[in-house]
Design an enzyme around this catalytic site. Structure first.
Site, PDB file in Angstrom:
ATOM      1  N   HIS A 111       0.886  -1.180   0.000  1.00  0.00           N
ATOM      2  CA  HIS A 111       0.000   0.000   0.000  1.00  0.00           C
ATOM      3  C   HIS A 111       0.920   1.226   0.000  1.00  0.00           C
ATOM      4  CE1 HIS A 111      -3.484   2.369   0.568  1.00  0.00           C
ATOM      5  NE2 HIS A 111      -3.881   2.008   1.768  1.00  0.00           N
ATOM      6  N   HIS A 144      -2.170  -2.156  -9.788  1.00  0.00           N
ATOM      7  CA  HIS A 144      -3.166  -1.592  -8.877  1.00  0.00           C
ATOM      8  C   HIS A 144      -4.397  -2.480  -8.900  1.00  0.00           C
ATOM      9  CE1 HIS A 144      -5.783   1.322  -6.949  1.00  0.00           C
ATOM     10  NE2 HIS A 144      -4.677   1.898  -6.536  1.00  0.00           N
ATOM     11  N   ASP A 201       2.792   5.630  -6.673  1.00  0.00           N
ATOM     12  CA  ASP A 201       4.054   5.548  -5.929  1.00  0.00           C
ATOM     13  C   ASP A 201       5.286   5.463  -6.816  1.00  0.00           C
ATOM     14  OD1 ASP A 201       2.913   5.597  -3.356  1.00  0.00           O
ATOM     15  OD2 ASP A 201       2.310   3.508  -3.576  1.00  0.00           O
TER      16      ASP A 201
HETATM   17  N1  CMC Z   1       4.998  -6.635 -10.398  1.00  0.00           N
HETATM   18  C1  CMC Z   1       4.913  -7.836 -11.008  1.00  0.00           C
HETATM   19  N2  CMC Z   1       3.767  -8.533 -11.114  1.00  0.00           N
HETATM   20  C2  CMC Z   1       2.671  -8.009 -10.575  1.00  0.00           C
HETATM   21  C3  CMC Z   1       2.670  -6.753  -9.925  1.00  0.00           C
HETATM   22  C4  CMC Z   1       3.898  -6.063  -9.843  1.00  0.00           C
HETATM   23  N3  CMC Z   1       3.974  -4.879  -9.247  1.00  0.00           N
HETATM   24  N4  CMC Z   1       1.434  -6.474  -9.484  1.00  0.00           N
HETATM   25  C5  CMC Z   1       0.666  -7.516  -9.840  1.00  0.00           C
HETATM   26  N5  CMC Z   1       1.419  -8.448 -10.507  1.00  0.00           N
HETATM   27  C6  CMC Z   1       0.942  -9.695 -11.122  1.00  0.00           C
HETATM   28  C7  CMC Z   1       0.700 -10.766 -10.051  1.00  0.00           C
HETATM   29  O1  CMC Z   1       1.854 -11.531  -9.842  1.00  0.00           O
HETATM   30  C8  CMC Z   1      -0.422 -11.539 -10.682  1.00  0.00           C
HETATM   31  O2  CMC Z   1       0.122 -12.365 -11.692  1.00  0.00           O
HETATM   32  P1  CMC Z   1      -0.449 -13.862 -11.922  1.00  0.00           P
HETATM   33  O3  CMC Z   1      -1.851 -13.644 -12.403  1.00  0.00           O
HETATM   34  O4  CMC Z   1       0.457 -14.454 -12.917  1.00  0.00           O
HETATM   35  O5  CMC Z   1      -0.390 -14.527 -10.572  1.00  0.00           O
HETATM   36  C9  CMC Z   1      -1.249 -10.468 -11.402  1.00  0.00           C
HETATM   37  O6  CMC Z   1      -0.332  -9.421 -11.703  1.00  0.00           O
HETATM   38  C10 CMC Z   1      -2.392  -9.910 -10.553  1.00  0.00           C
HETATM   39  O7  CMC Z   1      -1.844  -9.497  -9.304  1.00  0.00           O
HETATM   40  P2  CMC Z   1      -2.655  -9.463  -7.941  1.00  0.00           P
HETATM   41  O8  CMC Z   1      -1.693  -9.567  -6.814  1.00  0.00           O
HETATM   42  O9  CMC Z   1      -3.784 -10.450  -8.006  1.00  0.00           O
HETATM   43  O10 CMC Z   1      -3.266  -8.011  -8.006  1.00  0.00           O
HETATM   44  P3  CMC Z   1      -3.908  -7.221  -6.791  1.00  0.00           P
HETATM   45  O11 CMC Z   1      -4.950  -6.355  -7.364  1.00  0.00           O
HETATM   46  O12 CMC Z   1      -4.288  -8.126  -5.687  1.00  0.00           O
HETATM   47  O13 CMC Z   1      -2.670  -6.345  -6.267  1.00  0.00           O
HETATM   48  C11 CMC Z   1      -1.179  -4.572  -5.847  1.00  0.00           C
HETATM   49  C12 CMC Z   1      -2.556  -4.971  -6.397  1.00  0.00           C
HETATM   50  C13 CMC Z   1      -1.077  -3.052  -5.856  1.00  0.00           C
HETATM   51  C14 CMC Z   1      -1.059  -5.072  -4.398  1.00  0.00           C
HETATM   52  C15 CMC Z   1      -0.081  -5.200  -6.740  1.00  0.00           C
HETATM   53  O14 CMC Z   1      -0.206  -4.739  -8.069  1.00  0.00           O
HETATM   54  C16 CMC Z   1       1.330  -4.945  -6.197  1.00  0.00           C
HETATM   55  O15 CMC Z   1       1.805  -5.700  -5.347  1.00  0.00           O
HETATM   56  N6  CMC Z   1       2.020  -3.867  -6.694  1.00  0.00           N
HETATM   57  C17 CMC Z   1       3.336  -3.511  -6.161  1.00  0.00           C
HETATM   58  C18 CMC Z   1       3.175  -2.714  -4.869  1.00  0.00           C
HETATM   59  C19 CMC Z   1       2.692  -1.312  -5.136  1.00  0.00           C
HETATM   60  O16 CMC Z   1       3.199  -0.605  -5.999  1.00  0.00           O
HETATM   61  N7  CMC Z   1       1.698  -0.890  -4.325  1.00  0.00           N
HETATM   62  C20 CMC Z   1       1.140   0.463  -4.410  1.00  0.00           C
HETATM   63  C21 CMC Z   1      -0.250   0.467  -4.900  1.00  0.00           C
HETATM   64  S1  CMC Z   1      -0.861   2.085  -5.369  1.00  0.00           S
HETATM   65  C22 CMC Z   1      -0.848   3.051  -3.964  1.00  0.00           C
HETATM   66  C23 CMC Z   1      -1.529   2.489  -2.765  1.00  0.00           C
HETATM   67  O17 CMC Z   1      -2.550   1.827  -2.835  1.00  0.00           O
HETATM   68  O18 CMC Z   1      -1.018   2.732  -1.686  1.00  0.00           O
END
Ligand code: CMC
Length: 429
Positions: free
Chosen positions: A267, A306, A362
């Protein structure tokens, strides 16, 4: 006539008609679907609330497919260009842009509440020099609950508004003192003649000069960043604010809980992680290798992806432009080239394209913060300051929403069936 959904339960052959409103059904309506009179009834299973609306809200509109973000109907691009953070905070809390007298009074009330009780300062002095700023911020905001016992009267509008001023006012002071404490610098009292952002910079950086004058471009850039971070509908920390608020706990402990949720690396903690990642990559040439490691599942590309945006995060676009304005004053942050190359390669790569992973808020913010000489460890606190306005706005909305109740999800119990207690001496290893 109301739109409806017809559901056939293939276990029983029974049909059910469920009302739809705003493209949603009420989860409660599923309960009537059961395969026996003594059965509990159907529930929905939704880890991470991926497809569950927990409230009706008139504050922030987000269309992740189209990359749209609006506060109270106003596009984020217009607010970032034409407004100030405190004006936006008023908009979030009250629902409309303020008139001139309303803004003057709002600014006065917020700035008037930027000071901390001397005992709060003593409380903060107790932290070790290397305490993480978010740990200090969370604990200190929570401690404010003990300084303002009146805040427990959450059903009273005037009392709630007083806490709104206090929270938006004091969060800058607390955040800056986490930095001063870690550096061993004396705490700087707020200067209420400065703007909200200018005063924050004053409390961060003033040394022996009699009066601190913020650099106008940097002051404005920080204000824009604060506007972009002010609210983002039902994200994890806001949901935490509402969860705690649903128990009628006071807003200080609720904001402390929300800030705790924000501190996680998935987050708000991501801005700190992005900078660590860019430093680790170091040069443009090292980008392709890093992308390979991300694709192999070794790590995530921080600042990318996201839950809701499946398009370019509109905030990231504005931040990227702001970065160049800041670099004109501070000099270019060399890591911007690494970030641009990461973005270029990722946006062309099948892995990221297929999963609709774009830079989020971010990705570029840390580069600006670093150029402005904020230490990396304080980045998430810089997110918590403006998000406090969003948290209190959402809380104000929640406490007057007659449909809201104490947050209490269900579970699917998968543990053992009933078993008899075994005395300690009779248990086998
Ligand atoms: N790098 C590589 N792969 C990713 C990333 C990433 N940053 N984000 C998602 N994926 C992949 C994930 O591995 C999955 O692949 P597969 O379907 O093959 O298993 C697919 O994309 C879907 O990911 P998810 O985890 O189901 O997506 P989510 O909606 O649950 O997660 C998230 C959203 C923001 C937690 C995630 O994208 C992430 O971990 N990003 C990196 C951390 C980040 O930048 N966070 C800040 C978010 S914006 C500001 C805020 O909210 O504070």
């Amino acid at each position: 006539m109301a739109e409806t959904l017809t559901v056939t339960d293939n276990r029983t052959g029974n049909n059910y008609e469920v009302e739809m409103d705003h493209g949603m059904i009420r989860a409660r309506d599923l309960r009537q679907i059961r395969d026996g009179a003594d059965k509990f009834g159907l529930m929905s299973y939704d880890p991470g609330f991926d497809n569950t609306a927990s409230c009706k809200s008139a504050i922030t509109e987000l269309d992740g497919e189209r990359g749209i973000l609006r506060y109270r109907g106003y596009p984020i691009e217009q607010l970032a260009e034409k407004s100030t953070f405190l004006e936006v905070a008023y908009l979030l809390v009250h629902g409309d842009l303020p008139t001139k007298p309303q803004l003057t009074s709002w600014v006065h009330n917020v700035m008037h509440h930027t000071s901390l009780h001397e005992n709060t300062k003593k409380f903060m002095e107790g932290f070790h020099y290397d305490a993480h700023p978010m740990g200090m911020l969370i604990s200190t905001v929570s401690a404010l609950s003990t300084f303002y016992p009146d805040s427990k009267n959450v059903d009273d509008y005037e009392t709630r508004m007083l806490q709104v001023y206090r929270l938006i006012g004091k969060i800058t002071t607390i955040a800056s003192y986490t930095y001063r404490n870690s550096m061993g610098y004396p705490y700087i009292y707020p200067d209420t003649n400065l703007t909200y952002t200018g005063n924050f910079l004053n409390m961060m950086y003033r040394m022996s000069e009699p009066r601190y004058q913020p650099e106008p471009v940097l002051e404005h850039a920080l204000d824009v960043l604060f506007i972009l971070h002010a609210d983002h509908e039902q994200n994890c920390s806001t949901n935490t604010m509402r969860n705690i608020g649903s128990t009628k706990a006071d807003p200080y402990v609720a904001v402390a809980g929300a800030a705790a949720a924000l501190s996680g690396p998935l987050h708000g903690g991501a801005n700190e992680e992005v900078l660590r990642m860019l430093n680790e990559i170091g040069t443009v040439n090292a980008v392709p290798d890093y992308i390979k490691r991300v694709k192999s599942g070794e790590m995530r590309l921080m600042g990318f992806g996201h839950r809701v945006y499946k398009n370019y995060d509109p905030r990231a676009k504005i931040i990227k432009q702001t970065a160049y304005q800041v670099f004109e004053v501070t000099g270019k942050n060399p890591l911007i080239d690494v970030a641009l190359e990461l973005e270029r390669i990722a946006l062309e790569d099948e892995y990221f394209v297929q999963r609709k992973l774009y830079p989020n808020v971010d990705f570029y913010s840390g580069l600006i913060y670093e150029a402005m000489e904020f230490p990396t460890r304080i980045f998430t606190a810089l997110f918590a300051i403006p998000r406090t306005a969003g948290w209190v706005a959402q809380w104000m909305e929640q406490v007057t929403d007659s449909e809201q109740k104490i947050a209490r999800p269900r579970q699917d119990y998968i543990g053992s069936d009933k078993r008899e207690f075994v005395p300690l001496e009779a248990r086998s290893s």
